[in-house]
Design a protein around this motif. Structure first.
Motif, PDB file in Angstrom:
ATOM      1  N   THR A 178       0.811  -1.228   0.000  1.00 61.12           N
ATOM      2  CA  THR A 178       0.000   0.000   0.000  1.00 61.12           C
ATOM      3  C   THR A 178       0.838   1.268   0.000  1.00 61.12           C
ATOM      4  O   THR A 178       0.362   2.315  -0.464  1.00 61.12           O
ATOM      5  N   GLN A 179       2.079   1.201   0.483  1.00 55.23           N
ATOM      6  CA  GLN A 179       2.875   2.416   0.620  1.00 55.23           C
ATOM      7  C   GLN A 179       4.183   2.389  -0.176  1.00 55.23           C
ATOM      8  O   GLN A 179       4.747   3.453  -0.449  1.00 55.23           O
ATOM      9  N   LEU A 180       4.662   1.196  -0.523  1.00 58.02           N
ATOM     10  CA  LEU A 180       5.983   1.124  -1.156  1.00 58.02           C
ATOM     11  C   LEU A 180       5.962   0.615  -2.590  1.00 58.02           C
ATOM     12  O   LEU A 180       6.785   1.047  -3.405  1.00 58.02           O
ATOM     13  N   LEU A 181       5.051  -0.307  -2.906  1.00 57.03           N
ATOM     14  CA  LEU A 181       5.076  -0.944  -4.220  1.00 57.03           C
ATOM     15  C   LEU A 181       3.713  -0.893  -4.887  1.00 57.03           C
ATOM     16  O   LEU A 181       2.680  -1.070  -4.237  1.00 57.03           O
ATOM     17  N   ASN A 182       3.738  -0.691  -6.202  1.00 53.46           N
ATOM     18  CA  ASN A 182       2.570  -0.901  -7.049  1.00 53.46           C
ATOM     19  C   ASN A 182       2.905  -2.092  -7.938  1.00 53.46           C
ATOM     20  O   ASN A 182       3.710  -1.982  -8.873  1.00 53.46           O
ATOM     21  N   VAL A 183       2.316  -3.250  -7.644  1.00 52.40           N
ATOM     22  CA  VAL A 183       2.710  -4.489  -8.302  1.00 52.40           C
ATOM     23  C   VAL A 183       2.520  -4.402  -9.814  1.00 52.40           C
ATOM     24  O   VAL A 183       3.388  -4.830 -10.584  1.00 52.40           O
ATOM     25  N   GLU A 184       1.410  -3.869 -10.260  1.00 49.94           N
ATOM     26  CA  GLU A 184       1.157  -3.779 -11.698  1.00 49.94           C
ATOM     27  C   GLU A 184       2.192  -2.885 -12.378  1.00 49.94           C
ATOM     28  O   GLU A 184       2.708  -3.213 -13.459  1.00 49.94           O
ATOM     29  N   GLU A 185       2.505  -1.757 -11.745  1.00 51.78           N
ATOM     30  CA  GLU A 185       3.494  -0.841 -12.326  1.00 51.78           C
ATOM     31  C   GLU A 185       4.877  -1.487 -12.376  1.00 51.78           C
ATOM     32  O   GLU A 185       5.619  -1.325 -13.363  1.00 51.78           O
ATOM     33  N   VAL A 186       5.208  -2.243 -11.352  1.00 50.55           N
ATOM     34  CA  VAL A 186       6.519  -2.884 -11.296  1.00 50.55           C
ATOM     35  C   VAL A 186       6.660  -3.910 -12.424  1.00 50.55           C
ATOM     36  O   VAL A 186       7.693  -3.969 -13.117  1.00 50.55           O
ATOM     37  N   PHE A 187       5.635  -4.727 -12.662  1.00 55.54           N
ATOM     38  CA  PHE A 187       5.750  -5.767 -13.699  1.00 55.54           C
ATOM     39  C   PHE A 187       5.658  -5.203 -15.111  1.00 55.54           C
ATOM     40  O   PHE A 187       6.029  -5.878 -16.076  1.00 55.54           O
ATOM     41  N   ARG A 188       5.190  -3.977 -15.232  1.00 54.29           N
ATOM     42  CA  ARG A 188       5.224  -3.332 -16.549  1.00 54.29           C
ATOM     43  C   ARG A 188       6.648  -2.976 -16.965  1.00 54.29           C
ATOM     44  O   ARG A 188       6.901  -2.625 -18.123  1.00 54.29           O
ATOM     45  N   ARG A 189       7.572  -3.051 -16.036  1.00 54.24           N
ATOM     46  CA  ARG A 189       8.962  -2.742 -16.360  1.00 54.24           C
ATOM     47  C   ARG A 189       9.615  -3.846 -17.196  1.00 54.24           C
ATOM     48  O   ARG A 189      10.697  -3.642 -17.762  1.00 54.24           O
ATOM     49  N   LEU A 190       9.012  -5.025 -17.228  1.00 58.52           N
ATOM     50  CA  LEU A 190       9.566  -6.118 -18.024  1.00 58.52           C
ATOM     51  C   LEU A 190       9.319  -5.840 -19.501  1.00 58.52           C
ATOM     52  O   LEU A 190       8.216  -5.478 -19.913  1.00 58.52           O
ATOM     53  N   ASP A 191      10.359  -6.031 -20.288  1.00 61.41           N
ATOM     54  CA  ASP A 191      10.245  -5.869 -21.743  1.00 61.41           C
ATOM     55  C   ASP A 191       9.882  -7.221 -22.355  1.00 61.41           C
ATOM     56  O   ASP A 191      10.687  -8.168 -22.295  1.00 61.41           O
ATOM     57  N   PRO A 192       8.692  -7.372 -22.943  1.00 58.68           N
ATOM     58  CA  PRO A 192       8.286  -8.677 -23.500  1.00 58.68           C
ATOM     59  C   PRO A 192       9.252  -9.215 -24.542  1.00 58.68           C
ATOM     60  O   PRO A 192       9.445 -10.442 -24.640  1.00 58.68           O
ATOM     61  N   ASN A 193       9.871  -8.334 -25.328  1.00 62.69           N
ATOM     62  CA  ASN A 193      10.819  -8.801 -26.343  1.00 62.69           C
ATOM     63  C   ASN A 193      12.062  -9.408 -25.710  1.00 62.69           C
ATOM     64  O   ASN A 193      12.582 -10.421 -26.194  1.00 62.69           O
ATOM     65  N   ILE A 194      12.546  -8.777 -24.626  1.00 62.53           N
ATOM     66  CA  ILE A 194      13.728  -9.323 -23.950  1.00 62.53           C
ATOM     67  C   ILE A 194      13.383 -10.640 -23.274  1.00 62.53           C
ATOM     68  O   ILE A 194      14.178 -11.593 -23.281  1.00 62.53           O
ATOM     69  N   VAL A 195      12.197 -10.714 -22.675  1.00 61.34           N
ATOM     70  CA  VAL A 195      11.762 -11.974 -22.066  1.00 61.34           C
ATOM     71  C   VAL A 195      11.712 -13.070 -23.129  1.00 61.34           C
ATOM     72  O   VAL A 195      12.183 -14.197 -22.912  1.00 61.34           O
ATOM     73  N   ALA A 196      11.138 -12.751 -24.299  1.00 56.86           N
ATOM     74  CA  ALA A 196      11.029 -13.748 -25.362  1.00 56.86           C
ATOM     75  C   ALA A 196      12.410 -14.171 -25.866  1.00 56.86           C
ATOM     76  O   ALA A 196      12.657 -15.364 -26.109  1.00 56.86           O
ATOM     77  N   SER A 197      13.309 -13.208 -26.009  1.00 55.64           N
ATOM     78  CA  SER A 197      14.659 -13.543 -26.475  1.00 55.64           C
ATOM     79  C   SER A 197      15.414 -14.380 -25.451  1.00 55.64           C
ATOM     80  O   SER A 197      16.204 -15.270 -25.826  1.00 55.64           O
ATOM     81  N   THR A 198      15.196 -14.094 -24.175  1.00 54.54           N
ATOM     82  CA  THR A 198      15.900 -14.841 -23.129  1.00 54.54           C
ATOM     83  C   THR A 198      15.386 -16.266 -23.009  1.00 54.54           C
ATOM     84  O   THR A 198      16.170 -17.216 -22.848  1.00 54.54           O
ATOM     85  N   LEU A 199      14.062 -16.418 -23.078  1.00 46.48           N
ATOM     86  CA  LEU A 199      13.483 -17.755 -22.945  1.00 46.48           C
ATOM     87  C   LEU A 199      13.451 -18.531 -24.262  1.00 46.48           C
ATOM     88  O   LEU A 199      13.219 -19.749 -24.256  1.00 46.48           O
ATOM     89  N   GLY A 200      13.652 -17.841 -25.386  1.00 43.56           N
ATOM     90  CA  GLY A 200      13.555 -18.499 -26.691  1.00 43.56           C
ATOM     91  C   GLY A 200      14.368 -19.771 -26.825  1.00 43.56           C
ATOM     92  O   GLY A 200      13.841 -20.806 -27.272  1.00 43.56           O
ATOM     93  N   PRO A 201      15.652 -19.766 -26.408  1.00 41.54           N
ATOM     94  CA  PRO A 201      16.443 -20.996 -26.555  1.00 41.54           C
ATOM     95  C   PRO A 201      15.940 -22.152 -25.715  1.00 41.54           C
ATOM     96  O   PRO A 201      16.310 -23.319 -25.983  1.00 41.54           O
ATOM     97  N   GLU A 202      15.110 -21.871 -24.717  1.00 45.85           N
ATOM     98  CA  GLU A 202      14.611 -22.949 -23.860  1.00 45.85           C
ATOM     99  C   GLU A 202      13.385 -23.637 -24.453  1.00 45.85           C
ATOM    100  O   GLU A 202      13.015 -24.721 -24.014  1.00 45.85           O
ATOM    101  N   VAL A 203      12.740 -22.991 -25.430  1.00 43.25           N
ATOM    102  CA  VAL A 203      11.515 -23.575 -25.990  1.00 43.25           C
ATOM    103  C   VAL A 203      11.786 -24.907 -26.688  1.00 43.25           C
ATOM    104  O   VAL A 203      11.064 -25.896 -26.456  1.00 43.25           O
TER     105      VAL A 203
END
Length: 473
Positions: A178-203
């Motif tokens: 309630t005072q320190l974190l906004n969970v939705e705002e924090v997870f918006r910091r993830l770049d979907p393209n970087i996530v996809a590139s990082t996990l891509g070799p594991e698929v």
């Protein structure tokens, strides 16, 4: 007749004369008039009124003189009594001081040990109090009767923090969310393209492990690999693009639905309940300076109170004096130390000094320690993913979202190579992928920890808190 007239004249003259004398000599005029006036003489009205007035003044003056002399005598008596009483008190005090000095001279070592022992009692009770806050982690004693969440049982004890882990963790999480974190705002910091590139070799690895489970025969596995490597380059590129699109879209969907996929409260509380020492470690990390002060202050406060206790023992003959004093020392040292740590809440100027509780003065330092511990031990990428995948309140939501994207990906992938998978196999493949997913997420954790930036966010927000809000932490 002439003699009568003469006498009358003499009487009038004498009256006038006596009146003049009375103005000068006061009460003597009445005496002169009475000597010169015969009983048969006749007074004028003015003379009679004047004589009555002078007689009344004389009587009033006499009474005032008598009252004044009486008051002086009474004041003198009171003064004498107060002086005598003061003299007696001085003599009594002197006797008590002499008696105390005599007692001290008779056993100097005994009385000098009182402050030393009081200092030890103050230190030991504070040390014991600090230890009992955190230990033992589990209840020690005979569990005849014990209320859940309370450290004290009928015959036993559990550390205050371990016993109240659930309640304290819940309060802490509410403060964080309630005072320190906004969970939705924090997870918006993830770049979907970087996530996809990082996990891509594991698929491909994930698909291979799923294939091994669905078609366990070795010759079919070899045939599948041969078929994949025999595909045209354009088809392989299309499959790689499908992999990237699947991971990108799935990341965006997670960000859009993070409120139903991640329960921060359960994530933190479950960790704390699984390892009840973890919350104690956090408290020690943030408040070690205050805990050390609480322990060591018992030594100095105890010594100062011991000096007072020594004085009481010298002047008061009572076998319970030391026992009562010891109890007071133990309570007073804790009370004084806690007041020193937490009060005043806001900076308060007293003369040239600015006073504030020791813990509150260290707000920036505490914010640094708290954010580092929380980000590196509690809200890590690994712990967050574990909560998403295993928390009963979020597991089904994540499974449904993941299965829907897997089906879309499988349809795109199978259509790209010219065939569609049967529905039964697709359902099994989705379940198998969901089960094996945690084994492939390790490559993503460093990026997630860095991108979320929880340590920096927690620290800056905690530093901005007012002293009143920070004191409640």
């Amino acid at each position: 007749m002439n003699e009568c007239k003469r006498c009358a004249r003499i009487l009038v003259l004498s009256s006038l004369f006596s009146t003049a004398l009375s103005l000068q000599y006061g009460h003597q005029s009445t005496f002169i008039i009475h000597q010169h006036a015969s009983p048969s003489s006749t007074h004028s009205p003015q003379a009679s009124r004047y004589l009555a007035l002078k007689s009344h003044r004389h009587t009033t003056r006499a009474r005032c003189v008598r009252l004044s002399s009486t008051e002086d005598e009474n004041e003198g008596d009171v003064g004498k009594q107060s002086k005598q009483s003061l003299r007696k008190k001085k003599i009594g005090v002197s006797k008590h001081i002499q008696a105390a000095a005599k007692k001290f001279k008779a056993r100097p070592v005994t009385y000098l040990l009182i402050p030393v022992i009081a200092a030890f009692v103050g230190w030991f009770t504070n040390y014991l109090a600090v230890q009992m806050i955190f230990y033992p982690i589990e209840f020690r004693g005979i569990p005849i009767w014990r209320k859940e969440g309370e450290p004290l049982g009928l015959l036993g004890w559990q550390g205050i923090v371990p016993a109240k882990t659930y309640k304290m963790s819940e309060t802490m999480v509410n403060m964080v969310t309630t005072q320190l974190l906004n969970v939705e705002e924090v997870f918006r910091r993830l770049d979907p393209n970087i996530v996809a590139s990082t996990l891509g070799p594991e698929v491909p690895k994930l698909l291979e492990s799923i294939g091994d489970e669905l078609v366990p025969l070795s010759w079919t596995q070899k045939a599948g690999r041969a078929l994949f490597f025999s595909l045209p380059g354009r088809t392989k590129a299309a499959m790689a693009s499908a992999n990237h699109r699947f991971l990108h879209d799935f990341t965006v969907s997670m960000q859009d639905n993070i409120g139903t996929l991640l329960n921060i409260k359960n994530c933190v509380i479950n960790q704390m309940m699984q390892d009840r020492a973890l919350l104690g470690q956090l408290f020690r990390k943030c408040g070690q300076a205050e805990l050390d002060f609480l322990t060591n202050s018992g030594l100095w406060f105890g010594f100062m109170l011991g000096i007072i206790q020594m004085g009481v023992a010298l002047f008061w003959e009572n076998p319970w004096a030391l026992s009562i004093g010891g109890a007071i020392v133990g309570l007073a040292t804790n009370w004084l130390a806690l007041k020193w740590i937490f009060e005043p809440v806001n900076p308060t100027k007293v003369g040239p000094f600015i006073l504030q509780g020791q813990f509150l003065r260290r707000q920036q330092e505490v914010a640094k320690e708290f954010s580092a511990f929380f980000a590196n031990n509690v809200l890590t990428s690994e712990k967050l993913w574990d909560s998403i995948l295993n928390d009963p309140s979020t597991k089904s939501s994540f499974g449904l979202l993941f299965t829907n994207h897997i089906k879309k990906y499988a349809n795109v992938l199978s259509g790209g190579v010219g065939f569609l998978l049967p529905g039964g196999i697709l359902s099994k493949a989705s379940s198998s992928a969901l089960e094996k997913l945690p084994n492939h997420l390790h490559v993503l954790h460093p990026y997630v920890d860095k991108a979320l930036g929880l340590q920096f966010t927690l620290r800056t927000q905690m530093e901005k808190m007012t002293s009143v809000k920070f004191e409640r932490v």
